[in-house]
Design a protein around this motif. Sequence first.
Motif, PDB file in Angstrom:
ATOM      1  N   ALA A 206      57.917  92.597 -56.827  1.00  0.00           N
ATOM      2  CA  ALA A 206      58.160  94.043 -56.804  1.00  0.00           C
ATOM      3  C   ALA A 206      58.536  94.433 -55.386  1.00  0.00           C
ATOM      4  O   ALA A 206      57.971  93.908 -54.420  1.00  0.00           O
ATOM      5  CB  ALA A 206      56.927  94.812 -57.258  1.00  0.00           C
ATOM      6  N   THR A 207      59.502  95.322 -55.260  1.00  0.00           N
ATOM      7  CA  THR A 207      59.933  95.813 -53.954  1.00  0.00           C
ATOM      8  C   THR A 207      59.867  97.333 -53.955  1.00  0.00           C
ATOM      9  O   THR A 207      60.328  97.980 -54.894  1.00  0.00           O
ATOM     10  CB  THR A 207      61.364  95.343 -53.630  1.00  0.00           C
ATOM     11  OG1 THR A 207      61.403  93.913 -53.632  1.00  0.00           O
ATOM     12  CG2 THR A 207      61.787  95.839 -52.257  1.00  0.00           C
ATOM     13  N   HIS A 208      59.271  97.893 -52.899  1.00  0.00           N
ATOM     14  CA  HIS A 208      59.093  99.340 -52.781  1.00  0.00           C
ATOM     15  C   HIS A 208      59.665  99.804 -51.444  1.00  0.00           C
ATOM     16  O   HIS A 208      59.700  99.038 -50.480  1.00  0.00           O
ATOM     17  CB  HIS A 208      57.608  99.713 -52.836  1.00  0.00           C
ATOM     18  CG  HIS A 208      56.865  99.083 -53.974  1.00  0.00           C
ATOM     19  ND1 HIS A 208      56.719  99.691 -55.199  1.00  0.00           N
ATOM     20  CD2 HIS A 208      56.237  97.882 -54.071  1.00  0.00           C
ATOM     21  CE1 HIS A 208      56.030  98.903 -56.004  1.00  0.00           C
ATOM     22  NE2 HIS A 208      55.721  97.799 -55.345  1.00  0.00           N
ATOM     23  N   VAL A 209      60.090 101.052 -51.387  1.00  0.00           N
ATOM     24  CA  VAL A 209      60.514 101.669 -50.135  1.00  0.00           C
ATOM     25  C   VAL A 209      59.488 102.735 -49.776  1.00  0.00           C
ATOM     26  O   VAL A 209      59.270 103.683 -50.534  1.00  0.00           O
ATOM     27  CB  VAL A 209      61.919 102.293 -50.251  1.00  0.00           C
ATOM     28  CG1 VAL A 209      62.297 102.957 -48.928  1.00  0.00           C
ATOM     29  CG2 VAL A 209      62.946 101.236 -50.623  1.00  0.00           C
ATOM     30  N   GLY A 211      58.698 105.227 -46.787  1.00  0.00           N
ATOM     31  CA  GLY A 211      59.042 105.857 -45.519  1.00  0.00           C
ATOM     32  C   GLY A 211      60.018 105.059 -44.686  1.00  0.00           C
ATOM     33  O   GLY A 211      59.832 104.922 -43.472  1.00  0.00           O
ATOM     34  N   GLY A 212      61.050 104.530 -45.313  1.00  0.00           N
ATOM     35  CA  GLY A 212      62.049 103.762 -44.582  1.00  0.00           C
ATOM     36  C   GLY A 212      61.680 102.312 -44.349  1.00  0.00           C
ATOM     37  O   GLY A 212      62.376 101.603 -43.617  1.00  0.00           O
ATOM     38  N   VAL A 213      60.604 101.863 -44.960  1.00  0.00           N
ATOM     39  CA  VAL A 213      60.168 100.468 -44.837  1.00  0.00           C
ATOM     40  C   VAL A 213      60.243  99.802 -46.200  1.00  0.00           C
ATOM     41  O   VAL A 213      59.771 100.355 -47.197  1.00  0.00           O
ATOM     42  CB  VAL A 213      58.730 100.374 -44.283  1.00  0.00           C
ATOM     43  CG1 VAL A 213      58.259  98.922 -44.247  1.00  0.00           C
ATOM     44  CG2 VAL A 213      58.663 100.985 -42.888  1.00  0.00           C
ATOM     45  N   LEU A 214      60.848  98.624 -46.236  1.00  0.00           N
ATOM     46  CA  LEU A 214      60.932  97.838 -47.462  1.00  0.00           C
ATOM     47  C   LEU A 214      59.678  96.972 -47.553  1.00  0.00           C
ATOM     48  O   LEU A 214      59.379  96.209 -46.632  1.00  0.00           O
ATOM     49  CB  LEU A 214      62.181  96.955 -47.411  1.00  0.00           C
ATOM     50  CG  LEU A 214      62.799  96.503 -48.737  1.00  0.00           C
ATOM     51  CD1 LEU A 214      63.350  97.708 -49.487  1.00  0.00           C
ATOM     52  CD2 LEU A 214      63.913  95.497 -48.470  1.00  0.00           C
ATOM     53  N   VAL A 215      58.938  97.101 -48.649  1.00  0.00           N
ATOM     54  CA  VAL A 215      57.701  96.337 -48.842  1.00  0.00           C
ATOM     55  C   VAL A 215      57.837  95.537 -50.131  1.00  0.00           C
ATOM     56  O   VAL A 215      58.031  96.106 -51.204  1.00  0.00           O
ATOM     57  CB  VAL A 215      56.464  97.258 -48.925  1.00  0.00           C
ATOM     58  CG1 VAL A 215      55.195  96.423 -49.110  1.00  0.00           C
ATOM     59  CG2 VAL A 215      56.359  98.128 -47.675  1.00  0.00           C
ATOM     60  N   SER A 216      57.746  94.215 -50.017  1.00  0.00           N
ATOM     61  CA  SER A 216      57.864  93.345 -51.188  1.00  0.00           C
ATOM     62  C   SER A 216      56.553  92.622 -51.444  1.00  0.00           C
ATOM     63  O   SER A 216      55.885  92.166 -50.509  1.00  0.00           O
ATOM     64  CB  SER A 216      58.980  92.313 -50.988  1.00  0.00           C
ATOM     65  OG  SER A 216      60.252  92.926 -51.072  1.00  0.00           O
ATOM     66  N   VAL A 217      56.203  92.533 -52.728  1.00  0.00           N
ATOM     67  CA  VAL A 217      54.991  91.842 -53.165  1.00  0.00           C
ATOM     68  C   VAL A 217      55.397  90.743 -54.136  1.00  0.00           C
ATOM     69  O   VAL A 217      56.208  90.967 -55.037  1.00  0.00           O
ATOM     70  CB  VAL A 217      54.013  92.813 -53.866  1.00  0.00           C
ATOM     71  CG1 VAL A 217      52.768  92.072 -54.342  1.00  0.00           C
ATOM     72  CG2 VAL A 217      53.637  93.963 -52.936  1.00  0.00           C
ATOM     73  N   VAL A 218      54.841  89.555 -53.945  1.00  0.00           N
ATOM     74  CA  VAL A 218      55.069  88.437 -54.858  1.00  0.00           C
ATOM     75  C   VAL A 218      53.712  87.940 -55.334  1.00  0.00           C
ATOM     76  O   VAL A 218      52.822  87.673 -54.525  1.00  0.00           O
ATOM     77  CB  VAL A 218      55.838  87.287 -54.181  1.00  0.00           C
ATOM     78  CG1 VAL A 218      55.941  86.086 -55.117  1.00  0.00           C
ATOM     79  CG2 VAL A 218      57.235  87.748 -53.779  1.00  0.00           C
ATOM     80  N   ALA A 219      53.550  87.827 -56.657  1.00  0.00           N
ATOM     81  CA  ALA A 219      52.298  87.338 -57.240  1.00  0.00           C
ATOM     82  C   ALA A 219      52.587  86.144 -58.131  1.00  0.00           C
ATOM     83  O   ALA A 219      53.568  86.142 -58.881  1.00  0.00           O
ATOM     84  CB  ALA A 219      51.623  88.440 -58.053  1.00  0.00           C
ATOM     85  N   VAL A 220      51.740  85.127 -58.042  1.00  0.00           N
ATOM     86  CA  VAL A 220      51.825  83.962 -58.923  1.00  0.00           C
ATOM     87  C   VAL A 220      50.581  83.972 -59.789  1.00  0.00           C
ATOM     88  O   VAL A 220      49.461  83.884 -59.286  1.00  0.00           O
ATOM     89  CB  VAL A 220      51.907  82.647 -58.132  1.00  0.00           C
ATOM     90  CG1 VAL A 220      52.069  81.470 -59.082  1.00  0.00           C
ATOM     91  CG2 VAL A 220      53.067  82.690 -57.146  1.00  0.00           C
ATOM     92  N   ARG A 221      50.785  84.109 -61.094  1.00  0.00           N
ATOM     93  CA  ARG A 221      49.667  84.225 -62.028  1.00  0.00           C
ATOM     94  C   ARG A 221      49.468  82.919 -62.772  1.00  0.00           C
ATOM     95  O   ARG A 221      50.433  82.320 -63.250  1.00  0.00           O
ATOM     96  CB  ARG A 221      49.948  85.347 -63.032  1.00  0.00           C
ATOM     97  CG  ARG A 221      50.079  86.708 -62.380  1.00  0.00           C
ATOM     98  CD  ARG A 221      50.503  87.746 -63.388  1.00  0.00           C
ATOM     99  NE  ARG A 221      51.886  87.529 -63.822  1.00  0.00           N
ATOM    100  CZ  ARG A 221      52.429  88.131 -64.876  1.00  0.00           C
ATOM    101  NH1 ARG A 221      51.707  88.940 -65.616  1.00  0.00           N
ATOM    102  NH2 ARG A 221      53.677  87.902 -65.199  1.00  0.00           N
ATOM    103  N   PRO A 222      48.236  82.455 -62.895  1.00  0.00           N
ATOM    104  CA  PRO A 222      47.982  81.204 -63.620  1.00  0.00           C
ATOM    105  C   PRO A 222      48.455  81.294 -65.067  1.00  0.00           C
ATOM    106  O   PRO A 222      48.370  82.338 -65.698  1.00  0.00           O
ATOM    107  CB  PRO A 222      46.460  81.057 -63.556  1.00  0.00           C
ATOM    108  CG  PRO A 222      46.030  81.928 -62.433  1.00  0.00           C
ATOM    109  CD  PRO A 222      47.006  83.056 -62.382  1.00  0.00           C
TER     110      PRO A 222
END
Length: 235
Positions: A206-209, A211-222
């Motif tokens: 998932a990628t979010h913006v 306040g002008g900052v790109l924040v990406s989250v990666v999750a690995v689920r069993p």
Amino acid sequence: MPTPPALAPGRPLLVHGTVGEWAARAARRPGHPDDAERLEAFRDDRMRRRFRASRLLLRTTLGALCDRDPDRVRLARTALGRPYAPGLPELDFSLSHTGSLLAVAVLRGGRVGVDAEHEGRPMSVLEHRMCTPHERAGLDARGLRGAARDAELLRLWTLKEAYTKALGTGLRHPPRTFGLDAADPAGRPVPRDAAGTPLTGRLTTATHVLGGVLVSVVAVRPSREPVEFEPGSSR
């Protein structure tokens, strides 16, 4: 901070704040003994301030999720430098910061990584160092040029950085050596749990913006199923 929602297994939670807000809160509390050694190592007061702010945001988040006072949340690091919380083995987490933004991602059951970068960063000079041939071909096929290509490269960069944080190996896996798309012939390294068992399962991004900052989250689920690529939201 507001109480985080219940953390369902396999669904990452993203919490964010500012250095100023959380540094002010940290200044009103005694320092945590787990942080003393690292605080001593910082020679810059700004880095100490940001470190204390990020640790308080993290402890407050973890404490809210497990109904524990933040001061009772212990933090430590693995031999490779990846943070973890002794006594909370069911929760995995990752931190990132850029400028005044602090970001914490938490996952119950699996591994998670988060990375943050300011939007508008020129990325073309890094393309050959961060992309697999499959990824570069995909960018060409979409006709991305100039600012649009830079934006997609930055998104890909943050996703790869977040994934290596989930792995806990950092730059031991250079970004050009692996892809996140399951169709990429380059493949990708697989995270392992605390016992060293390969953690195969669904990969969610998932990628979010913010306040002008790109924040990406990666999750690995069993999962007992083969590893799959499951793109998340981008907003």
